[in-house]
Design a protein around this motif. Structure first.
Motif, PDB file in Angstrom:
ATOM      1  N   LYS A  44       0.843  -1.193   0.000  1.00 20.09           N
ATOM      2  CA  LYS A  44       0.000   0.000   0.000  1.00 20.09           C
ATOM      3  C   LYS A  44       0.874   1.237   0.000  1.00 20.09           C
ATOM      4  N   ARG A  45       0.578   2.148  -0.918  1.00 14.58           N
ATOM      5  CA  ARG A  45       1.252   3.444  -0.970  1.00 14.58           C
ATOM      6  C   ARG A  45       0.231   4.514  -0.603  1.00 14.58           C
ATOM      7  N   ILE A  46       0.543   5.261   0.430  1.00 16.91           N
ATOM      8  CA  ILE A  46      -0.315   6.334   0.902  1.00 16.91           C
ATOM      9  C   ILE A  46       0.154   7.622   0.233  1.00 16.91           C
ATOM     10  N   HIS A  47      -0.747   8.287  -0.448  1.00 10.38           N
ATOM     11  CA  HIS A  47      -0.443   9.541  -1.134  1.00 10.38           C
ATOM     12  C   HIS A  47      -1.067  10.684  -0.351  1.00 10.38           C
ATOM     13  N   ILE A  48      -0.266  11.668   0.001  1.00 13.80           N
ATOM     14  CA  ILE A  48      -0.749  12.858   0.692  1.00 13.80           C
ATOM     15  C   ILE A  48      -0.406  14.044  -0.198  1.00 13.80           C
ATOM     16  N   TRP A  49      -1.423  14.622  -0.779  1.00 13.69           N
ATOM     17  CA  TRP A  49      -1.215  15.681  -1.757  1.00 13.69           C
ATOM     18  C   TRP A  49      -1.722  17.007  -1.211  1.00 13.69           C
ATOM     19  N   TYR A  50      -0.792  17.963  -1.152  1.00 17.51           N
ATOM     20  CA  TYR A  50      -1.169  19.329  -0.813  1.00 17.51           C
ATOM     21  C   TYR A  50      -1.291  20.065  -2.134  1.00 17.51           C
ATOM     22  N   GLU A  51      -2.481  20.030  -2.684  1.00 13.72           N
ATOM     23  CA  GLU A  51      -2.718  20.548  -4.034  1.00 13.72           C
ATOM     24  C   GLU A  51      -2.408  22.036  -4.152  1.00 13.72           C
ATOM     25  N   ASP A  52      -2.701  22.826  -3.113  1.00 13.53           N
ATOM     26  CA  ASP A  52      -2.448  24.270  -3.186  1.00 13.53           C
ATOM     27  C   ASP A  52      -0.972  24.591  -3.406  1.00 13.53           C
ATOM     28  N   GLU A  53      -0.099  23.715  -2.967  1.00 19.03           N
ATOM     29  CA  GLU A  53       1.341  23.896  -3.169  1.00 19.03           C
ATOM     30  C   GLU A  53       1.902  22.935  -4.216  1.00 19.03           C
ATOM     31  N   ASN A  54       1.018  22.152  -4.848  1.00 23.65           N
ATOM     32  CA  ASN A  54       1.442  21.185  -5.883  1.00 23.65           C
ATOM     33  C   ASN A  54       2.508  20.226  -5.367  1.00 23.65           C
ATOM     34  N   TYR A  55       2.313  19.742  -4.149  1.00 24.45           N
ATOM     35  CA  TYR A  55       3.325  18.906  -3.517  1.00 24.45           C
ATOM     36  C   TYR A  55       2.705  17.595  -3.044  1.00 24.45           C
ATOM     37  N   LEU A  56       3.373  16.493  -3.390  1.00 22.82           N
ATOM     38  CA  LEU A  56       2.876  15.160  -3.068  1.00 22.82           C
ATOM     39  C   LEU A  56       3.903  14.399  -2.233  1.00 22.82           C
ATOM     40  N   VAL A  57       3.430  13.811  -1.143  1.00 22.69           N
ATOM     41  CA  VAL A  57       4.250  12.942  -0.302  1.00 22.69           C
ATOM     42  C   VAL A  57       3.702  11.525  -0.464  1.00 22.69           C
ATOM     43  N   VAL A  58       4.592  10.554  -0.673  1.00 21.03           N
ATOM     44  CA  VAL A  58       4.176   9.162  -0.826  1.00 21.03           C
ATOM     45  C   VAL A  58       4.834   8.338   0.269  1.00 21.03           C
ATOM     46  N   LEU A  59       4.008   7.583   0.998  1.00 26.61           N
ATOM     47  CA  LEU A  59       4.480   6.717   2.076  1.00 26.61           C
ATOM     48  C   LEU A  59       4.199   5.270   1.695  1.00 26.61           C
ATOM     49  N   ALA A  60       5.100   4.366   2.060  1.00 24.33           N
ATOM     50  CA  ALA A  60       4.913   2.940   1.802  1.00 24.33           C
ATOM     51  C   ALA A  60       4.586   2.257   3.124  1.00 24.33           C
ATOM     52  N   GLN A  61       3.440   1.583   3.165  1.00 20.03           N
ATOM     53  CA  GLN A  61       3.026   0.895   4.388  1.00 20.03           C
ATOM     54  C   GLN A  61       3.705  -0.465   4.454  1.00 20.03           C
ATOM     55  N   ARG A  62       4.380  -0.725   5.558  1.00 19.80           N
ATOM     56  CA  ARG A  62       5.131  -1.959   5.735  1.00 19.80           C
ATOM     57  C   ARG A  62       4.769  -2.613   7.067  1.00 19.80           C
TER      58      ARG A  62
END
Length: 158
Positions: free
Chosen positions: A108-126
């Motif tokens: 599972k990859r968790i995507h956290i997108w702050y659209e107002d700043e056009n920035y995406l953080v991706v986390l890998a669940q382990r």
């Protein structure tokens, strides 16, 4: 912009790249080694290997880009935003963030997108921990549309 999001670290007041790069690494170390972020009460680990120039793979994926792992190069947009991943993860319950999960290579990859700043953080669940996988600035309009589509598909499954 939310109060919890720090300023960018711009490379215009530095005498040389190495000094800037050292400061970028110090921020990473502060945010991911000395005081790790927490996502929904789950601890975050670091992908330490492979190391490049004595720096963890997590660090390199946050500040560099490229398809071939050994040939990734530092990216100005990513370096400037090294202050973003930790507060975005820590504040993932903020309504300004779009969050969705996708399966990638069996995890599972968790995507956290702050659209107002056009920035995406991706986390890998382990299992019982999460790895910060990558984070990046989204410049192109077609990619912004693509991520919005993916978020909309997740929140309204067919």
């Amino acid at each position: 912009m939310p109060k919890w999001l720090p300023a960018l670290i711009i490379n215009n007041g530095y005498k040389d790249w190495n000094q800037y790069f050292d400061d970028v690494y110090r921020i990473f170390e502060r945010d991911f080694v000395l005081d790790k972020p927490v996502y929904k009460n789950i601890r975050l680990g670091l992908k330490k290997h492979p190391e490049y120039n004595g720096k963890s793979a997590t660090f390199w994926h946050l500040i560099s880009e490229g398809k071939i792992e050994e040939e990734r190069l530092p990216c100005t947009y990513r370096c400037e935003r090294i202050t973003y991943p930790k507060p975005i993860i820590d504040n993932s319950n903020d309504k300004c963030l779009k969050i969705w999960i996708e399966l990638r290579k069996g995890e599972k990859r968790i995507h956290i997108w702050y659209e107002d700043e056009n920035y995406l953080v991706v986390l890998a669940q382990r299992g019982n921990y999460i790895l910060p996988w990558t984070a990046f600035y989204i410049k192109e309009e077609h990619r912004k549309k693509k991520y919005n589509k993916r978020w909309n598909q997740y929140k309204t499954p067919s």
